[in-house]
Design a protein around this motif. Sequence first.
Motif, PDB file in Angstrom:
ATOM      1  N   PHE A 105     -39.200  -7.154  20.004  1.00 25.99           N
ATOM      2  CA  PHE A 105     -39.993  -8.111  20.303  1.00 25.99           C
ATOM      3  C   PHE A 105     -39.519  -9.796  20.648  1.00 25.99           C
ATOM      4  N   ARG A 106     -38.155  -9.148  20.377  1.00 20.19           N
ATOM      5  CA  ARG A 106     -37.313 -10.701  21.241  1.00 20.19           C
ATOM      6  C   ARG A 106     -37.766 -11.488  22.583  1.00 20.19           C
ATOM      7  N   GLY A 107     -38.073 -10.751  23.345  1.00 19.67           N
ATOM      8  CA  GLY A 107     -38.245 -10.899  24.849  1.00 19.67           C
ATOM      9  C   GLY A 107     -39.916 -11.787  24.882  1.00 19.67           C
ATOM     10  N   PRO A 108     -40.996 -10.831  24.196  1.00 15.08           N
ATOM     11  CA  PRO A 108     -42.270 -11.639  23.817  1.00 15.08           C
ATOM     12  C   PRO A 108     -42.567 -12.814  23.036  1.00 15.08           C
ATOM     13  N   ALA A 109     -40.948 -12.865  22.070  1.00 12.30           N
ATOM     14  CA  ALA A 109     -41.257 -14.241  21.308  1.00 12.30           C
ATOM     15  C   ALA A 109     -40.939 -15.286  22.162  1.00 12.30           C
ATOM     16  N   ARG A 110     -39.646 -15.513  23.106  1.00  9.67           N
ATOM     17  CA  ARG A 110     -39.374 -16.167  24.249  1.00  9.67           C
ATOM     18  C   ARG A 110     -40.438 -16.366  24.564  1.00  9.67           C
ATOM     19  N   ARG A 111     -40.970 -15.645  25.171  1.00  2.00           N
ATOM     20  CA  ARG A 111     -42.593 -15.739  25.856  1.00  2.00           C
ATOM     21  C   ARG A 111     -42.798 -17.024  25.661  1.00  2.00           C
ATOM     22  N   PHE A 112     -42.839 -16.500  24.662  1.00  2.00           N
ATOM     23  CA  PHE A 112     -44.484 -18.096  23.591  1.00  2.00           C
ATOM     24  C   PHE A 112     -43.387 -18.961  23.642  1.00  2.00           C
ATOM     25  N   THR A 113     -42.748 -19.042  23.195  1.00  3.99           N
ATOM     26  CA  THR A 113     -41.878 -20.119  22.588  1.00  3.99           C
ATOM     27  C   THR A 113     -41.936 -20.951  23.730  1.00  3.99           C
ATOM     28  N   GLU A 114     -41.759 -20.614  25.243  1.00  3.31           N
ATOM     29  CA  GLU A 114     -40.917 -21.342  26.667  1.00  3.31           C
ATOM     30  C   GLU A 114     -42.817 -21.659  27.015  1.00  3.31           C
ATOM     31  N   VAL A 115     -43.606 -21.365  26.779  1.00  5.21           N
ATOM     32  CA  VAL A 115     -45.074 -21.426  27.517  1.00  5.21           C
ATOM     33  C   VAL A 115     -45.701 -22.658  26.001  1.00  5.21           C
ATOM     34  N   MET A 116     -45.774 -22.241  24.633  1.00  9.00           N
ATOM     35  CA  MET A 116     -45.735 -23.679  24.194  1.00  9.00           C
ATOM     36  C   MET A 116     -45.634 -24.360  24.052  1.00  9.00           C
ATOM     37  N   ARG A 117     -43.961 -24.302  24.293  1.00  6.53           N
ATOM     38  CA  ARG A 117     -43.400 -26.164  24.543  1.00  6.53           C
ATOM     39  C   ARG A 117     -43.734 -26.249  25.147  1.00  6.53           C
ATOM     40  N   PHE A 118     -43.930 -26.077  26.744  1.00  2.91           N
ATOM     41  CA  PHE A 118     -44.945 -26.606  27.569  1.00  2.91           C
ATOM     42  C   PHE A 118     -45.819 -26.898  27.666  1.00  2.91           C
ATOM     43  N   GLU A 119     -46.748 -25.768  26.882  1.00  3.07           N
ATOM     44  CA  GLU A 119     -48.251 -26.663  26.950  1.00  3.07           C
ATOM     45  C   GLU A 119     -47.504 -28.355  25.499  1.00  3.07           C
TER      46      GLU A 119
ATOM     47  N   ALA B 216     -54.360 -26.908  20.757  1.00  5.87           N
ATOM     48  CA  ALA B 216     -53.096 -26.779  21.271  1.00  5.87           C
ATOM     49  C   ALA B 216     -52.427 -27.904  20.237  1.00  5.87           C
ATOM     50  N   HIS B 217     -53.156 -28.519  19.119  1.00  3.52           N
ATOM     51  CA  HIS B 217     -52.313 -29.379  18.501  1.00  3.52           C
ATOM     52  C   HIS B 217     -51.100 -28.883  18.097  1.00  3.52           C
ATOM     53  N   ARG B 218     -51.589 -27.284  17.779  1.00  4.72           N
ATOM     54  CA  ARG B 218     -50.069 -26.496  16.793  1.00  4.72           C
ATOM     55  C   ARG B 218     -49.597 -25.583  18.282  1.00  4.72           C
ATOM     56  N   ALA B 219     -49.461 -26.523  19.201  1.00  7.71           N
ATOM     57  CA  ALA B 219     -48.580 -25.529  20.110  1.00  7.71           C
ATOM     58  C   ALA B 219     -46.653 -25.271  19.998  1.00  7.71           C
ATOM     59  N   ALA B 220     -46.406 -26.759  19.627  1.00 11.83           N
ATOM     60  CA  ALA B 220     -45.382 -27.242  19.113  1.00 11.83           C
ATOM     61  C   ALA B 220     -44.670 -26.785  18.322  1.00 11.83           C
ATOM     62  N   ALA B 221     -45.503 -26.649  17.011  1.00 10.71           N
ATOM     63  CA  ALA B 221     -45.515 -25.837  15.520  1.00 10.71           C
ATOM     64  C   ALA B 221     -45.014 -24.282  16.161  1.00 10.71           C
ATOM     65  N   LEU B 222     -46.115 -24.080  16.986  1.00 14.12           N
ATOM     66  CA  LEU B 222     -45.805 -22.753  16.643  1.00 14.12           C
ATOM     67  C   LEU B 222     -44.256 -21.887  17.835  1.00 14.12           C
ATOM     68  N   ALA B 223     -43.760 -22.972  19.259  1.00 18.41           N
ATOM     69  CA  ALA B 223     -42.632 -22.851  19.195  1.00 18.41           C
ATOM     70  C   ALA B 223     -41.268 -23.333  18.665  1.00 18.41           C
ATOM     71  N   ASP B 224     -41.511 -23.969  17.509  1.00 17.07           N
ATOM     72  CA  ASP B 224     -40.407 -24.313  16.868  1.00 17.07           C
ATOM     73  C   ASP B 224     -40.137 -23.203  15.983  1.00 17.07           C
ATOM     74  N   ALA B 225     -41.585 -22.376  15.672  1.00 17.01           N
ATOM     75  CA  ALA B 225     -41.092 -21.304  14.203  1.00 17.01           C
ATOM     76  C   ALA B 225     -40.693 -19.907  15.359  1.00 17.01           C
ATOM     77  N   TYR B 226     -41.042 -19.756  16.505  1.00 13.46           N
ATOM     78  CA  TYR B 226     -40.433 -18.674  16.765  1.00 13.46           C
ATOM     79  C   TYR B 226     -39.147 -18.973  17.911  1.00 13.46           C
ATOM     80  N   GLU B 227     -38.838 -20.169  17.442  1.00  7.92           N
ATOM     81  CA  GLU B 227     -37.667 -20.210  18.096  1.00  7.92           C
ATOM     82  C   GLU B 227     -36.251 -20.110  17.020  1.00  7.92           C
ATOM     83  N   ALA B 228     -37.048 -20.164  15.721  1.00  5.76           N
ATOM     84  CA  ALA B 228     -36.508 -20.742  14.941  1.00  5.76           C
ATOM     85  C   ALA B 228     -35.491 -18.841  14.520  1.00  5.76           C
ATOM     86  N   ALA B 229     -36.995 -18.265  14.540  1.00  7.79           N
ATOM     87  CA  ALA B 229     -36.797 -16.682  14.080  1.00  7.79           C
ATOM     88  C   ALA B 229     -36.338 -16.000  15.220  1.00  7.79           C
TER      89      ALA B 229
END
Length: 217
Positions: A181-195, A160-173
């Motif tokens: 791939f943009r839609g799924p990456a955006r969905r992961f970004t939103e979910v992981m930011r919340f988590e 769970a502590h990696r959620a912020a890093a994932l959101a940052d990495a996906y958002e940057a790309a």
Amino acid sequence: MSGERVKGNAAVGYCLEMSTGDMRTVVRLLTAVERTEQQERTLTRVRTECERTDARFQEQGIDLDVSISQALDELIDGAPSTDLCPSYSYAFYQAVAAHFSDPTDLGAWRRPTWFHAMDDELARHGVPSDLLPGTFLFSGPPLRLPHPGDAVPAIGTLPAHRAAALADAYEAALDRLDPEFRGPARRFTEVMRFEAEEWASARELGRNPDTLLFWFH
């Protein structure tokens, strides 16, 4: 979400869900030599859900070599009777569901292998290997289970502590990704930011929901 997302009844697809919780409680339930009263009550609920899933599969004409209820008992005994059967994954998931949050829907997909193409695209734009979806979606449970025999059901985990890093990495790309791939990456970004926010809040309250669990079925 993408061309892989199943719309309506146009195609048969697989569902991807995510939930959050303390994985240690699940492992303790399945490996305890002597269970507490609370663990016994939880185990009763888990067994009931396994029986319901068995009944649903029987209605659908799905024949499993080992019932999910039996697989649960074998996991508790630490002695699976086979090394190839999906029942153990279903039983483990029911143990998780009894402890974790309600699942978050991450969409439906025709092919789990599509995520490996997403891996290539994200890696090309600098996302670290441990944050690629093909790495954590199919990483397996923290306990060794018999192989399901197919690509699904699949269990994956991410700390769970990696959620912020994932959101940052996906958002940057995000803006540089192929549109597929943009839609799924955006969905992961939103979910992981919340988590990430939920995890930080839980830590402040003295709780430790340490694991994000992914269930592909």
